[in-house]
Enzyme design. Structure first.
Site, PDB file in Angstrom:
ATOM      1  N   SER A   1      35.186  38.307  32.280  1.00 44.23           N
ATOM      2  CA  SER A   1      34.619  36.998  32.580  1.00 44.23           C
ATOM      3  C   SER A   1      35.764  35.992  32.584  1.00 44.23           C
ATOM      4  CB  SER A   1      33.564  36.615  31.542  1.00 44.23           C
ATOM      5  OG  SER A   1      34.184  36.511  30.289  1.00 44.23           O
ATOM      6  N   GLY A   2      35.827  35.231  33.662  1.00 45.18           N
ATOM      7  CA  GLY A   2      36.890  34.238  33.817  1.00 45.18           C
ATOM      8  C   GLY A   2      36.293  32.859  33.717  1.00 45.18           C
TER       9      GLY A   2
ATOM     10  N   LYS B   1      30.894  38.503  41.456  1.00 51.85           N
ATOM     11  CA  LYS B   1      31.160  37.325  40.620  1.00 51.85           C
ATOM     12  C   LYS B   1      29.867  36.534  40.540  1.00 51.85           C
ATOM     13  CE  LYS B   1      35.765  36.414  42.610  1.00 51.85           C
ATOM     14  NZ  LYS B   1      36.579  37.279  41.758  1.00 51.85           N
TER      15      LYS B   1
ATOM     16  N   ASP C   1      47.444  30.493  44.064  1.00 55.27           N
ATOM     17  CA  ASP C   1      47.575  30.943  42.662  1.00 55.27           C
ATOM     18  C   ASP C   1      47.986  32.409  42.632  1.00 55.27           C
ATOM     19  OD1 ASP C   1      45.512  30.630  39.619  1.00 55.27           O
ATOM     20  OD2 ASP C   1      47.601  31.207  39.958  1.00 55.27           O
TER      21      ASP C   1
ATOM     22  N   ARG D   1      48.341  38.397  37.500  1.00 56.35           N
ATOM     23  CA  ARG D   1      46.950  38.375  36.981  1.00 56.35           C
ATOM     24  C   ARG D   1      45.930  38.290  38.109  1.00 56.35           C
ATOM     25  NH1 ARG D   1      49.362  33.622  36.025  1.00 56.35           N
ATOM     26  NH2 ARG D   1      48.601  31.871  37.303  1.00 56.35           N
ATOM     27  N   ASN D   2      46.361  37.824  39.286  1.00 60.49           N
ATOM     28  CA  ASN D   2      45.447  37.667  40.426  1.00 60.49           C
ATOM     29  C   ASN D   2      45.659  38.723  41.499  1.00 60.49           C
ATOM     30  OD1 ASN D   2      44.064  35.491  39.347  1.00 60.49           O
ATOM     31  ND2 ASN D   2      45.592  34.027  40.055  1.00 60.49           N
TER      32      ASN D   2
ATOM     33  N   ASP E   1      41.350  36.947  45.189  1.00 60.79           N
ATOM     34  CA  ASP E   1      40.965  35.554  44.959  1.00 60.79           C
ATOM     35  C   ASP E   1      41.839  34.548  45.705  1.00 60.79           C
ATOM     36  OD1 ASP E   1      40.308  36.780  41.711  1.00 60.79           O
ATOM     37  OD2 ASP E   1      38.863  36.376  43.299  1.00 60.79           O
TER      38      ASP E   1
HETATM   39  C1  LIG Z   1      37.222  42.893  42.399  1.00 61.95           C
HETATM   40  N1  LIG Z   1      37.437  42.960  40.953  1.00 61.95           N
HETATM   41  C2  LIG Z   1      37.435  41.782  40.243  1.00 61.95           C
HETATM   42  C3  LIG Z   1      37.661  41.787  38.864  1.00 61.95           C
HETATM   43  C4  LIG Z   1      37.636  40.511  38.082  1.00 61.95           C
HETATM   44  C5  LIG Z   1      36.907  40.484  36.878  1.00 61.95           C
HETATM   45  C6  LIG Z   1      36.841  39.284  36.165  1.00 61.95           C
HETATM   46  N2  LIG Z   1      37.453  38.152  36.577  1.00 61.95           N
HETATM   47  C7  LIG Z   1      38.161  38.183  37.734  1.00 61.95           C
HETATM   48  N3  LIG Z   1      38.786  36.982  38.135  1.00 61.95           N
HETATM   49  N4  LIG Z   1      40.055  36.803  37.707  1.00 61.95           N
HETATM   50  C8  LIG Z   1      40.769  35.749  38.108  1.00 61.95           C
HETATM   51  C9  LIG Z   1      40.205  34.768  38.987  1.00 61.95           C
HETATM   52  C10 LIG Z   1      40.986  33.683  39.399  1.00 61.95           C
HETATM   53  C11 LIG Z   1      40.456  32.726  40.266  1.00 61.95           C
HETATM   54  C12 LIG Z   1      41.344  31.548  40.690  1.00 61.95           C
HETATM   55  C13 LIG Z   1      40.601  30.555  41.546  1.00 61.95           C
HETATM   56  C14 LIG Z   1      42.541  32.091  41.490  1.00 61.95           C
HETATM   57  C15 LIG Z   1      41.872  30.835  39.440  1.00 61.95           C
HETATM   58  C16 LIG Z   1      39.140  32.846  40.715  1.00 61.95           C
HETATM   59  C17 LIG Z   1      38.363  33.935  40.307  1.00 61.95           C
HETATM   60  F1  LIG Z   1      37.096  34.025  40.742  1.00 61.95           F
HETATM   61  C18 LIG Z   1      38.899  34.919  39.434  1.00 61.95           C
HETATM   62  C19 LIG Z   1      38.140  36.083  38.972  1.00 61.95           C
HETATM   63  O1  LIG Z   1      36.959  36.308  39.284  1.00 61.95           O
HETATM   64  C20 LIG Z   1      38.316  39.352  38.499  1.00 61.95           C
HETATM   65  C21 LIG Z   1      39.214  39.321  39.712  1.00 61.95           C
HETATM   66  O2  LIG Z   1      38.556  38.772  40.809  1.00 61.95           O
HETATM   67  C22 LIG Z   1      37.893  43.018  38.196  1.00 61.95           C
HETATM   68  C23 LIG Z   1      37.882  44.201  38.946  1.00 61.95           C
HETATM   69  N5  LIG Z   1      38.094  45.479  38.443  1.00 61.95           N
HETATM   70  C24 LIG Z   1      38.213  45.883  37.149  1.00 61.95           C
HETATM   71  C25 LIG Z   1      38.271  47.264  36.870  1.00 61.95           C
HETATM   72  C26 LIG Z   1      38.398  47.672  35.556  1.00 61.95           C
HETATM   73  N6  LIG Z   1      38.465  46.757  34.594  1.00 61.95           N
HETATM   74  C27 LIG Z   1      38.408  45.450  34.905  1.00 61.95           C
HETATM   75  N7  LIG Z   1      38.270  44.995  36.161  1.00 61.95           N
HETATM   76  C28 LIG Z   1      37.648  44.160  40.351  1.00 61.95           C
HETATM   77  O3  LIG Z   1      37.631  45.235  41.022  1.00 61.95           O
END
Ligand SMILES: Cn1cc(-c2ccnc(-n3ncc4cc(C(C)(C)C)cc(F)c4c3=O)c2CO)cc(Nc2ccncn2)c1=O
Length: 271
Positions: free
Chosen positions: A19-20, A39, A132, A136-137, A150
């Site tokens: 969770s972000g 998301k 960005d 991390r991204n 992202d």
């Molecule tokens: C597509 N995707 C997204 C994520 C995942 C999970 C949580 N937060 C994020 N994030 N992380 C960073 C993020 C950053 C932004 C900015 C606008 C650039 C600041 C905007 C976002 F919307 C995100 C987001 O949603 C992501 C990244 O979008 C994790 C994946 N996979 C796994 C697999 C195993 N363990 C954890 N995650 C995956 O396949």
């Protein structure tokens, strides 16, 4: 019928991935078999109507090194953003978790950088700025595939701690002088961030500038002090990073040029 509109009934929501600042992201099966990440955008964190408009453009950005946007569920709140699923999560966590097996493997680290460069070169060609770019991204899938995630979303963040360069969440350590001073984003500011991402890769996920405060980093960047060469990094790779950190954006290489330069270095490693 809007192609990019996905009906929630087509999604089977599974475990949480993280969770972000936008809320929770969960894995889901789409139409029974397609692995996706969903998301669930916390209300009030993003300017949703502007994003939904932009989503039509983003679904058209398709490249092997970009995390594909499949569509949105925009008929309810919170809106859902559905993307391709990458099973190893963020590149930053992957580097930190696999440091022991990665640190000696310059060829693999360079290949990860080249994959990001290819995705960024495609965005550059489409005049699309990430805003960005950082380890991390980026996300890691099977067979060490690395993809940029992202891209462009930064424009829709409502939290001004993130959007203003004086904010506590602004990615100062990945920002060039023209962004620090005038928030002037361009593909050349993405190139500066890419240089920092290369440094993150070759240090297997160290924090750039260590524990320096943001104000100290701003001062150094404006004085032209750059990150030191990582131990695990050949001199010609560090020379590429340094070009990404040229003070003037016009002196930085394009991603298109970087792709060729890195391919040449990679060839030199195998000879
Ligand atoms: C597509 N995707 C997204 C994520 C995942 C999970 C949580 N937060 C994020 N994030 N992380 C960073 C993020 C950053 C932004 C900015 C606008 C650039 C600041 C905007 C976002 F919307 C995100 C987001 O949603 C992501 C990244 O979008 C994790 C994946 N996979 C796994 C697999 C195993 N363990 C954890 N995650 C995956 O396949």
């Amino acid at each position: 019928h809007d192609k990019w509109e996905i009906h929630p009934s087509e999604l089977m929501i599974l475990e949480e991935l993280g969770s972000g600042q936008f809320g929770v992201v969960r894995r889901a099966k789409w139409r029974g078999s397609i692995d996706t990440a969903v998301k669930m955008m916390k209300v009030g964190t993003m300017s949703e109507d502007d994003f939904i408009e932009e989503a039509k453009v983003m679904t058209k950005l398709q490249h092997p090194n970009l995390v594909q946007l499949y569509g949105v569920c925009s008929k309810h709140r919170p809106i859902y953003i559905i993307t391709e699923y990458m099973k190893h999560g963020s590149l930053l966590n992957y580097l930190r978790r696999h440091e022991q097996s990665l640190i000696g493997n310059m060829g693999l680290l360079l290949d990860m950088c080249i994959q990001v460069c290819k995705g960024m070169s495609y965005l550059e060609r489409h005049n699309y700025i990430h805003r960005d770019l950082a380890a991390r991204n980026c996300l890691v899938g099977s067979e060490n595939t690395v993809k940029v995630a992202d891209f462009g979303l930064a424009r829709y963040v409502l939290d001004d701690q993130y959007t203003s360069s004086g904010g506590t969440k602004f990615p100062i350590k990945w920002a060039p002088p023209e962004v620090l001073n005038y928030t002037r984003f361009s593909s050349k500011s993405d190139v500066w961030a890419y240089g920092v991402l290369m440094w993150e890769v070759f240090t297997c996920g160290k924090m750039p500038y260590g524990r320096l405060k943001n104000t100290e980093v701003v001062e150094r960047v404006q004085r032209g002090i750059i990150l030191e060469k990582p131990k695990a990094c050949a001199k010609e790779i560090y020379d590429v990073m340094r070009k990404c950190w040229s003070h003037g954006p016009e002196d930085r290489p394009s991603f298109r040029l970087l792709k060729d330069q890195l391919a040449t270095v990679a060839q030199g490693l195998t000879d």
